[in-house]
Design a protein around this motif. Structure first.
Motif, PDB file in Angstrom:
ATOM      1  N   TYR A 146      12.366  65.537  -0.573  1.00  0.00           N
ATOM      2  CA  TYR A 146      13.187  65.976   0.568  1.00  0.00           C
ATOM      3  C   TYR A 146      14.401  65.073   0.728  1.00  0.00           C
ATOM      4  N   HIS A 147      14.193  63.763   0.686  1.00  0.00           N
ATOM      5  CA  HIS A 147      15.302  62.840   0.900  1.00  0.00           C
ATOM      6  C   HIS A 147      16.289  62.850  -0.274  1.00  0.00           C
ATOM      7  N   ILE A 148      15.803  63.123  -1.488  1.00  0.00           N
ATOM      8  CA  ILE A 148      16.724  63.252  -2.620  1.00  0.00           C
ATOM      9  C   ILE A 148      17.711  64.391  -2.378  1.00  0.00           C
ATOM     10  N   LYS A 149      17.217  65.477  -1.769  1.00  0.00           N
ATOM     11  CA  LYS A 149      18.059  66.638  -1.531  1.00  0.00           C
ATOM     12  C   LYS A 149      18.922  66.502  -0.290  1.00  0.00           C
ATOM     13  N   ASN A 150      18.491  65.681   0.669  1.00  0.00           N
ATOM     14  CA  ASN A 150      19.156  65.668   1.968  1.00  0.00           C
ATOM     15  C   ASN A 150      19.733  64.319   2.384  1.00  0.00           C
ATOM     16  N   SER A 151      19.550  63.278   1.578  1.00  0.00           N
ATOM     17  CA  SER A 151      20.062  61.957   1.920  1.00  0.00           C
ATOM     18  C   SER A 151      20.854  61.391   0.751  1.00  0.00           C
ATOM     19  N   THR A 152      21.641  60.361   1.035  1.00  0.00           N
ATOM     20  CA  THR A 152      22.381  59.711  -0.040  1.00  0.00           C
ATOM     21  C   THR A 152      21.419  58.921  -0.917  1.00  0.00           C
ATOM     22  N   ALA A 153      21.860  58.633  -2.137  1.00  0.00           N
ATOM     23  CA  ALA A 153      21.011  57.896  -3.069  1.00  0.00           C
ATOM     24  C   ALA A 153      20.669  56.522  -2.525  1.00  0.00           C
ATOM     25  N   GLU A 154      21.621  55.889  -1.828  1.00  0.00           N
ATOM     26  CA  GLU A 154      21.365  54.555  -1.272  1.00  0.00           C
ATOM     27  C   GLU A 154      20.283  54.608  -0.201  1.00  0.00           C
ATOM     28  N   VAL A 155      20.286  55.667   0.609  1.00  0.00           N
ATOM     29  CA  VAL A 155      19.255  55.820   1.643  1.00  0.00           C
ATOM     30  C   VAL A 155      17.886  56.026   0.996  1.00  0.00           C
ATOM     31  N   VAL A 156      17.832  56.828  -0.050  1.00  0.00           N
ATOM     32  CA  VAL A 156      16.564  57.071  -0.753  1.00  0.00           C
ATOM     33  C   VAL A 156      16.012  55.765  -1.314  1.00  0.00           C
ATOM     34  N   LEU A 157      16.894  54.953  -1.919  1.00  0.00           N
ATOM     35  CA  LEU A 157      16.456  53.678  -2.481  1.00  0.00           C
ATOM     36  C   LEU A 157      15.925  52.757  -1.384  1.00  0.00           C
ATOM     37  N   GLN A 158      16.565  52.752  -0.231  1.00  0.00           N
ATOM     38  CA  GLN A 158      16.100  51.927   0.884  1.00  0.00           C
ATOM     39  C   GLN A 158      14.751  52.412   1.408  1.00  0.00           C
ATOM     40  N   GLN A 159      14.564  53.729   1.445  1.00  0.00           N
ATOM     41  CA  GLN A 159      13.267  54.266   1.877  1.00  0.00           C
ATOM     42  C   GLN A 159      12.161  53.828   0.926  1.00  0.00           C
ATOM     43  N   PHE A 160      12.441  53.883  -0.363  1.00  0.00           N
ATOM     44  CA  PHE A 160      11.464  53.434  -1.358  1.00  0.00           C
ATOM     45  C   PHE A 160      11.133  51.960  -1.137  1.00  0.00           C
ATOM     46  N   LYS A 161      12.151  51.163  -0.895  1.00  0.00           N
ATOM     47  CA  LYS A 161      11.959  49.726  -0.712  1.00  0.00           C
ATOM     48  C   LYS A 161      11.141  49.440   0.545  1.00  0.00           C
ATOM     49  N   LYS A 162      11.416  50.157   1.614  1.00  0.00           N
ATOM     50  CA  LYS A 162      10.676  49.947   2.870  1.00  0.00           C
ATOM     51  C   LYS A 162       9.197  50.280   2.703  1.00  0.00           C
ATOM     52  N   ILE A 163       8.923  51.408   2.026  1.00  0.00           N
ATOM     53  CA  ILE A 163       7.539  51.887   1.937  1.00  0.00           C
ATOM     54  C   ILE A 163       6.709  51.040   0.981  1.00  0.00           C
ATOM     55  N   PHE A 164       7.233  50.818  -0.230  1.00  0.00           N
ATOM     56  CA  PHE A 164       6.414  50.190  -1.265  1.00  0.00           C
ATOM     57  C   PHE A 164       6.608  48.682  -1.405  1.00  0.00           C
ATOM     58  N   ILE A 165       7.733  48.152  -0.953  1.00  0.00           N
ATOM     59  CA  ILE A 165       7.984  46.719  -1.097  1.00  0.00           C
ATOM     60  C   ILE A 165       7.742  45.987   0.225  1.00  0.00           C
ATOM     61  N   HIS A 166       8.359  46.491   1.307  1.00  0.00           N
ATOM     62  CA  HIS A 166       8.168  45.856   2.609  1.00  0.00           C
ATOM     63  C   HIS A 166       6.984  46.429   3.365  1.00  0.00           C
ATOM     64  N   LEU A 167       6.404  47.510   2.839  1.00  0.00           N
ATOM     65  CA  LEU A 167       5.201  48.122   3.417  1.00  0.00           C
ATOM     66  C   LEU A 167       5.436  48.594   4.847  1.00  0.00           C
ATOM     67  N   ILE A 168       6.613  49.191   5.068  1.00  0.00           N
ATOM     68  CA  ILE A 168       6.962  49.766   6.366  1.00  0.00           C
ATOM     69  C   ILE A 168       6.966  51.281   6.200  1.00  0.00           C
ATOM     70  N   ALA A 169       5.935  51.934   6.652  1.00  0.00           N
ATOM     71  CA  ALA A 169       5.826  53.377   6.490  1.00  0.00           C
ATOM     72  C   ALA A 169       6.664  54.096   7.543  1.00  0.00           C
ATOM     73  N   PRO A 170       7.192  55.283   7.252  1.00  0.00           N
ATOM     74  CA  PRO A 170       7.932  56.066   8.249  1.00  0.00           C
ATOM     75  C   PRO A 170       7.038  56.383   9.444  1.00  0.00           C
ATOM     76  N   ALA A 171       7.654  56.511  10.602  1.00  0.00           N
ATOM     77  CA  ALA A 171       6.890  56.777  11.831  1.00  0.00           C
ATOM     78  C   ALA A 171       6.474  58.234  11.873  1.00  0.00           C
ATOM     79  N   ASN A 172       5.676  58.598  10.905  1.00  0.00           N
ATOM     80  CA  ASN A 172       5.196  59.969  10.797  1.00  0.00           C
ATOM     81  C   ASN A 172       3.688  59.905  10.617  1.00  0.00           C
TER      82      ASN A 172
END
Length: 463
Positions: A58-84
């Motif tokens: 979804y984010h690949i289609k609707n967000s910039t590449a930089e935002v997608v990379l930051q989401q990946f970093k938050k989830i798997f590196i900083h272990l900050i899951a989206p508030a969902n």
């Protein structure tokens, strides 16, 4: 009768090896994922993984590449899951399943979803940034949440796995042909990538990315070789530097000329077409007899290999003798060519065959490269099989130094040149620049010859 299949090394759920080699083209089907149901969760593991995959798609289609990379970093590196709540439940389900393997499958596929998109868009820096983020992750403070502690351990373990080594195949200097790695095996990424995209156990995104990158590297090499042959023969070449994509130095140009001049009155492609036209509606036994003549009846002087010819005759005689009286079919044609390539390269165990060692280390690697080229010209699908065999050989010798493997490297370089010269959309021609006609010369002086290469349009099949 010998087996038609390679027996791959033992595979377990905790290990990853190159796909088993067979005489067939490997299937594209992907092995189903586990769908174990947890007692304390409404989600299955596969459903949980699907939620996370769709999040990134979804984010690949609707967000910039930089935002997608930051989401990946938050989830798997900083272990900050989206508030969902559904996303958090999906992560918890995977953790509760307590399987490093399932986490590896999830993490690896998410990486390939991103890599495949960025490489397709030629955003190569983002692909390198992704690998850099994974390799340089640091955990300065212990995490109080027990589930996230487990994720940290799994991520650390992933960095020691073969799955991570496969990911690093994509860490390349896309502006150049040379990969970042300095090990000799890094020059032969297309072969290693072939083993990756042919493995039906890999995720579709991983296979697609590997196939795309392999093709890009082949096209880059093809372009560089054509430019090298052109510039190295020009009068201005002494004043300008030109890139040689091979490891053979000035010998590469002589080798190209040798491949072209030794084909005699017909090109290898013409000889292949003649062989295929003569192989219509014949028995399998006749096909094997014609195949020997096609491979070894040759005007050049480096095909005087009676000992090896007799060995290949013996190999073909005992391959599917029960089909000797039947009319040749395309499936048996392909299996025979693949089996012959196997006998000329790698054993079931992954070790090089005796014929390969004799050809590549004791005789001229050019002889073996030309035989394999002639097989591939009459069986184009066998090229992928040959690349898979090369991957096996590279894997077998990967712990040896480049000095110890120089004989193997020479073969890989020579075969790469031979297959590139006879690529589908490039044509090389050797022109004798001597004032004398060829029939007036006792032999052709390669120094008086020039190589010309040109791009040719692929003909579409007519209705």
């Amino acid at each position: 009768m010998p087996s038609q299949h390679f027996s791959s090394q033992s595979e377990t759920t905790e290990s990853k090896v190159l796909p088993a080699l067979t005489n067939h083209i490997l299937p594209d089907a992907l092995a189903p994922q586990p769908t174990a149901q947890l007692n304390n969760s409404e989600l299955t593991v596969s459903a949980s993984q699907d939620i996370i995959y769709k999040f990134f798609i979804y984010h690949i289609k609707n967000s910039t590449a930089e935002v997608v990379l930051q989401q990946f970093k938050k989830i798997f590196i900083h272990l900050i899951a989206p508030a969902n709540p559904k996303f958090i439940q999906a992560l918890q389900t995977i953790i509760e399943f307590d399987s490093q393997l399932e986490f590896n499958n999830l993490f690896k596929r998410c990486c390939y979803i991103l890599l495949n998109n960025w490489i397709t868009q030629r955003q190569y820096q983002l692909a390198r940034d992704l690998i850099k983020i994974i390799s340089e992750r640091t955990f300065s403070e212990p995490h109080p949440d027990n589930c996230l502690k487990i994720l940290r351990v799994w991520l650390t373990n992933f960095l020691s796995s073969k799955d991570y080594e496969d990911l690093k195949l994509f860490v390349l200097k896309y502006a150049d042909y040379q990969p970042l790695q300095n090990h000799w095996t890094s020059r032969y990424q297309p072969y290693l990538l072939a083993a990756q995209y042919l493995d039906a156990n890999n995720a579709p995104e991983e296979r697609q990315t590997a196939r795309l990158l392999s093709q890009q590297l082949k096209e880059k090499y093809k372009f560089d070789l054509a430019m090298y042959t052109s510039r190295s023969q020009s009068a201005a070449s002494q004043l300008k530097n030109y890139h040689n994509p091979t490891l053979l130095g000035d010998e590469a140009l002589r080798l190209i000329k040798l491949i072209l001049v030794n084909r005699g009155a017909f090109s290898y492609r013409s000889l292949a077409n003649i062989f295929l036209s003569q192989s219509q509606n014949i028995t399998y036994k006749q096909f094997k007899e014609y195949l020997i003549k096609y491979l070894f009846d040759y005007q050049g002087n480096f095909f005087r290999t009676d000992i090896y010819q007799s060995q290949i005759i013996n190999i073909l005689e005992i391959f599917h003798p029960e089909n000797n009286g039947e009319i040749l079919k395309s499936g048996l044609h392909l299996r025979t060519c693949n089996y012959l390539i196997k006998c000329l390269t790698v054993e079931n165990s992954g070790e090089p065959t005796a014929l390969f060692i004799m050809f590549a280390s004791q005789l001229s690697p050019l002889t073996l490269a030309i035989i394999i080229l002639k097989i591939i010209l009459i069986s184009p699908h066998s090229r992928t099989y040959f690349e898979l065999c090369c991957a096996r050989l590279i894997q077998y010798y990967q712990d040896n130094s480049d000095t110890e493997c120089q004989w193997l490297i020479n073969f890989l370089e020579v075969s790469q040149i031979a297959l590139t010269i006879y690529g589908e959309n490039v044509q090389y021609n050797l022109v004798n620049m001597s004032d004398k006609h060829e029939e007036e010369q006792l032999f052709i002086d390669l120094n008086n010859c020039r190589v010309f290469s040109q791009h040719k349009q692929l003909r579409k099949d007519k209705d």
